[in-house]
Design a protein around this motif. Structure first.
Motif, PDB file in Angstrom:
ATOM      1  N   ARG A   1     -11.417  -1.013   3.286  1.00 21.55           N
ATOM      2  CA  ARG A   1     -11.832  -0.878   4.681  1.00 21.55           C
ATOM      3  C   ARG A   1     -10.675  -1.187   5.629  1.00 21.55           C
ATOM      4  O   ARG A   1     -10.480  -0.513   6.631  1.00 21.55           O
ATOM      5  N   LYS A   2      -9.893  -2.216   5.308  1.00 23.22           N
ATOM      6  CA  LYS A   2      -8.750  -2.545   6.150  1.00 23.22           C
ATOM      7  C   LYS A   2      -7.741  -1.400   6.144  1.00 23.22           C
ATOM      8  O   LYS A   2      -7.216  -1.006   7.200  1.00 23.22           O
ATOM      9  N   LEU A   3      -7.439  -0.847   4.980  1.00 14.14           N
ATOM     10  CA  LEU A   3      -6.496   0.272   4.900  1.00 14.14           C
ATOM     11  C   LEU A   3      -6.999   1.470   5.704  1.00 14.14           C
ATOM     12  O   LEU A   3      -6.243   2.091   6.463  1.00 14.14           O
TER      13      LEU A   3
ATOM     14  N   PRO B   1       0.817  -1.214   0.000  1.00 15.18           N
ATOM     15  CA  PRO B   1       0.000   0.000   0.000  1.00 15.18           C
ATOM     16  C   PRO B   1       0.852   1.266   0.000  1.00 15.18           C
ATOM     17  O   PRO B   1       1.986   1.285   0.477  1.00 15.18           O
ATOM     18  N   LEU B   2       0.261   2.295  -0.558  1.00 12.28           N
ATOM     19  CA  LEU B   2       0.890   3.608  -0.674  1.00 12.28           C
ATOM     20  C   LEU B   2       0.181   4.570   0.267  1.00 12.28           C
ATOM     21  O   LEU B   2      -1.037   4.500   0.449  1.00 12.28           O
TER      22      LEU B   2
ATOM     23  N   THR C   1      -4.996  12.779   4.291  1.00  9.82           N
ATOM     24  CA  THR C   1      -4.174  11.582   4.120  1.00  9.82           C
ATOM     25  C   THR C   1      -4.842  10.641   3.132  1.00  9.82           C
ATOM     26  O   THR C   1      -6.053  10.396   3.204  1.00  9.82           O
ATOM     27  N   VAL C   2      -4.054  10.111   2.192  1.00 11.10           N
ATOM     28  CA  VAL C   2      -4.549   9.172   1.185  1.00 11.10           C
ATOM     29  C   VAL C   2      -3.785   7.863   1.320  1.00 11.10           C
ATOM     30  O   VAL C   2      -2.545   7.859   1.380  1.00 11.10           O
ATOM     31  N   VAL C   3      -4.503   6.745   1.409  1.00 10.20           N
ATOM     32  CA  VAL C   3      -3.885   5.416   1.387  1.00 10.20           C
ATOM     33  C   VAL C   3      -4.477   4.651   0.211  1.00 10.20           C
ATOM     34  O   VAL C   3      -5.673   4.746  -0.076  1.00 10.20           O
TER      35      VAL C   3
END
Length: 866
Positions: free
Chosen positions: A359-361, A2-3, A12-14
């Motif tokens: 959802r996990k991220l 993941p980024l 914040t962006v994941v």
């Protein structure tokens, strides 16, 4: 891998690129939930969840959902104590549009006063709906007792008196305080690239929002209980509810991984201590579960019991004794090893869908220490030892600080004094239960963080075995999982008023013992596979479904074959399952919405077995014997009648070889032909039935005879249902959005091998029933009298096609569809042509099917309520 990156405005962006399916998911996690409200704001965070879909500076009421559904996507939201999450999932070709809609909703909501007033009324209907659910009331009792000063004591949804007091100014105050870029995480997963995402996010969510984050709201610290707390409410319930809550730390505490192992070992799954001792061996409860609720602030370890009221005291004693035993001695190495494998495997199952991955991220980034914390968490789980499990059990399962809350009928003798006596004797009655007979899991460490972005999809193979069994195999290599679905024609269609319930009872018994395995052996084997196996009885079939990690396929297939071919129906297990099924029947009145559909079926059909309940009735289930189950199995579950679908990370040749070995030969002449069913004529006049039930809401179903699964016009009926349903559908917009009549309103179609039904369901306040029925009839009359618009047609078709693709991300969903379609004579490849079939539906076909099905003068109406 993941980024993560951060915009200049603080957002914040994941992101994790995932090309297994051509689907993308976007989720905005706002770090504000109901625990960030003042007392007079109770329910305000949840109201935002509603209001952000009610119009923006660029989109009017209903257009937020419409713009997503018109592109085949799904949009929704949920609120917890600590977060509010808005999520979109849709075909990746529309990903840019999906992000634009979601960004517009969270960044520029209108909070138009008249829409706010209407949505407040809708939320009040939702509150009334929750009042009709004993499980919700019991949960609220637990949290209000466990937390006396901390805001976790309040229900997330709020109270009617606070919700009705909200003004636009109060809503804006909360929104401007919490809905800032610095307080949000955008979580993205799916079929798009980093380059695309960065550009889209900057366009839609970048720049100055005109407000800054002032920091989190201070929360009251909950003092540790100075002694046991007990709160037992007396209510008119058919089933008793008991919760035991133990104070535990927050999510980021170092004890959390060990607490999760303790919870799963103690009360999750058929092999767990509480299920084995209190449910299966002692037969005291209908269900029992142990969970570690670890939110942002210190949480609670919860043992939840639903039980026959007469067993309340004995069930409490057994639960206390079993929990105390977890602290008295360490569990076995095998128990801990199995639980560790199950927790690790959950990470693989969650990656089957892009929304699960997003959802996990979002979960880890927004409140669990960052996306790196996932790896640390699984490493910590892997290091848990039996002694560590005992250590946290001794530290936290403290009966001097436990909270006991429950809903009990007035006839139950258990009172606060007796509860305190049981708790006081916990240390004296504790015993270390012998560990279950588990098969140690033969597994290598899971690579849960590995990339799983391979393009999915393989050839579809259909083979008929010499026995007549049909085997369908589809290779899907995206995740290391395999799903199996075995289907036999049967279900309600094969039942009579004399043996009603037999297929449900038989399906439950398939995994309760074979000629060579008892129930505990099967449970241990399922856990060792890091999988699941269960039977189900429906309207048209009996099935067995199974999932496991693909490296365990050989063992998993052998277990499925054994359960299908050699069920023993042992008397002891049959008595347990019959008792549990009878309790399900006894507690139907605790589920008024389901009762409305049961009443509707009994009124619509007078002779056809579709009128029967899948669980049966008390007198029929009590009469079912081991011989009856054996006879049904011999007649209707021969390999010659089987359709087996296997989907996942498998080799087709291996699957077919094992299928030939297990199912290649019929058992003999005992297999019976299907029963001859005489089609039932549709009603010639209106029918109506009412079940009086003292509840906060009335639940109504208005409907008509519907389609067969084989009818060419069923796709037009699906389009009609979609025109009426969904957040952009006519029923939702006209009756919920504009008139605030209900929280839940939808159209639905149940097709069968024989004609099913088309209907509309609504849950509403009793004083609104007449107006609600008038509104439903008005909308049904409209679709009968005039063609739907081109825009409605396009939205409905795109929504059906898009949600079909979204729903088929999981191997289990594809296996079910392949098996059922083939068993019902539609062909295994039918799902591949679904989009084409729906695209051919035009407005004229929808009008034709509406006139065919909707006969208002012959409607069937069922109402359950005051």
């Amino acid at each position: 891998m993941p980024l993560r990156y951060r915009l200049s405005n603080g957002l914040t962006v994941v992101f994790e690129e995932q090309h297994a399916a051509r689907v993308a998911a976007f989720q905005v996690w706002v770090r504000a939930g109901s625990a960030d409200e003042r007392e007079d704001q109770a329910g305000l965070a949840h109201l935002h969840e509603h209001m952000l879909f009610k119009g923006t500076a660029r989109r009017g009421p209903g257009e937020v959902a419409h713009d997503i559904e018109a592109r085949g996507g799904e949009i929704n939201a949920w609120t917890s104590f600590d977060q509010t999450v808005y999520h979109v999932v849709m075909a990746s070709r529309f990903a840019r549009e999906g992000l634009d809609v979601l960004a517009d909703a969270v960044r520029s909501p209108a909070f138009e006063p008249s829409e706010l007033a209407r949505e407040i009324e809708v939320v009040c209907e939702e509150i009334k709906r929750s009042e009709d659910m004993p499980s919700r009331r019991a949960s609220r009792e637990l949290f209000s007792t466990a937390f006396r000063v901390h805001p976790y004591r309040r229900p997330v949804i709020g109270w009617e008196e606070t919700v009705r007091g909200f003004s636009r100014e109060k809503v804006l105050e909360f929104y401007e305080r919490h809905y800032t870029p610095e307080n949000m995480v955008l979580s993205v997963a799916g079929d798009l690239t980093e380059e695309q995402l960065r550009a889209w996010v900057e366009e839609t969510l970048g720049g100055d929002w005109g407000r800054s984050y002032t920091g989190p709201v201070p929360r009251e610290h909950e003092p540790m209980p100075e002694g046991p707390r007990v709160s037992l409410r007396r209510e008119e319930v058919r089933e008793a509810y008991l919760h035991l809550g133990f104070p535990i730390p927050s999510l980021e505490h170092p004890d959390t991984p060990a607490l999760d192992v303790l919870a799963m070992l103690g009360g999750q799954g058929e092999a767990s201590r509480l299920v084995r001792e209190v449910k299966r061996r002692a037969g005291l409860v209908n269900d029992v579960h142990l969970s570690a609720y670890t939110p942002k602030d210190p949480g609670v370890m919860i043992a939840s019991l639903t039980l026959p009221p007469a067993h309340a005291e004995a069930a409490l004693e057994a639960t206390v004794r079993t929990l105390a035993g977890l602290a008295a001695a360490p569990p076995s190495v095998e128990e801990v090893s199995t639980v560790q494998a199950l927790i690790e495997s959950e990470a693989v199952y969650q990656r089957e869908t892009v929304q699960g991955l997003a959802r996990k991220l979002g979960y880890f980034e927004s409140g669990a220490g960052g996306i790196e914390a996932e790896k640390r968490y699984y490493e910590a789980v892997a290091q848990v030892t039996p002694e560590r499990v005992q250590e946290v059990a001794q530290r936290y399962l403290d009966f001097d600080r436990v909270v006991v809350a429950g809903l009990l009928p007035g006839s139950v003798a258990l009172d606060e004094g007796r509860v305190r006596e049981v708790l006081a004797g916990a240390s004296r009655t504790a015993h270390a239960a012998p560990p279950p007979r588990r098969t140690p899991p033969a597994h290598a460490p899971l690579q849960v963080m590995a990339s799983l972005s391979r393009r999915r999809g393989g050839p579809l193979t259909v083979e008929q075995l010499p026995s007549g069994a049909q085997v369908v195999v589809r290779e899907e290599r995206a995740v290391p999982l395999v799903a199996m679905r075995a289907v036999f024609p049967g279900g309600l269609r094969y039942e009579t008023p004399q043996d009603n319930g037999i297929t449900t009872l038989l399906a439950r018994m398939l995994t309760r013992g074979t000629a060579t395995r008892d129930a505990e052996d099967i449970t241990a084997e399922v856990d060792a596979l890091s999988g699941s196996v269960s039977g189900a009885g429906g309207r048209n079939s009996v099935s067995l479904r199974a999932e496991c990690l693909s490296r365990h396929f050989t063992r998993g297939f052998a277990l499925v074959a054994d359960c299908l071919l050699h069920p023993a129906f042992p008397e002891e297990e049959l008595a347990r399952e019959r008792r549990l099924l009878l309790q399900d029947i006894h507690t139907r009145e605790d589920k008024p919405a389901s009762m409305a559909f049961d009443l509707f079926a009994k009124t619509l059909w007078e002779r056809h077995p579709y009128r029967l309940h899948t669980h049966g009735e008390q007198h029929t289930v009590e009469a079912l014997t081991r011989e009856a189950l054996q006879g049904y199995h011999a007649r209707h579950m021969d390999p010659s009648q089987l359709t087996l679908a296997v989907v996942g990370d498998v080799d087709t040749d291996e699957v077919l070889a094992r299928a030939y070995e297990a199912f290649g030969h019929a058992r003999g002449p005992s297999a019976a032909p299907p029963p001859a069913l005489v089609p039932e004529d549709p009603p010639r006049e209106a029918r109506q039935a009412k079940k009086v039930l003292a509840r906060a809401q009335s639940h109504l179903v208005l409907g008509f005879p519907g389609a067969r699964v084989s009818d060419a016009w069923r796709h037009a009926l699906e389009v009609l249902v979609t025109v009426l349903s969904g957040q952009g559908g006519r029923l939702f917009v006209e009756l919920r959005d504009k008139r605030s009549m209900a929280y839940s309103v939808s159209a639905l179609s149940m097709e069968g091998l024989d004609p099913g039904y088309f209907g509309v369901y609504m849950g509403t306040s009793p004083e609104k029933v007449d107006a609600a029925l008038d509104g439903i009839r008005e909308q049904l009359r409209r679709v009968r009298e005039e063609p739907i618009s081109e825009a409605e047609l396009s939205r409905a078709r795109e929504h059906l096609i898009g949600t079909h693709e979204i729903g088929l991300q999981r191997n289990g969903a594809r296996a079910a569809l392949l098996a059922l379609d083939h068993a019902y004579g539609l062909g295994a490849e039918t799902f591949l042509h679904y989009a084409e079939a729906v695209s051919r539906v035009d407005a004229a076909a929808v009008l034709e099917v509406a006139r065919r099905v909707i006969q208002l003068e012959r409607a069937t109406l069922a109402v359950v309520g005051p």
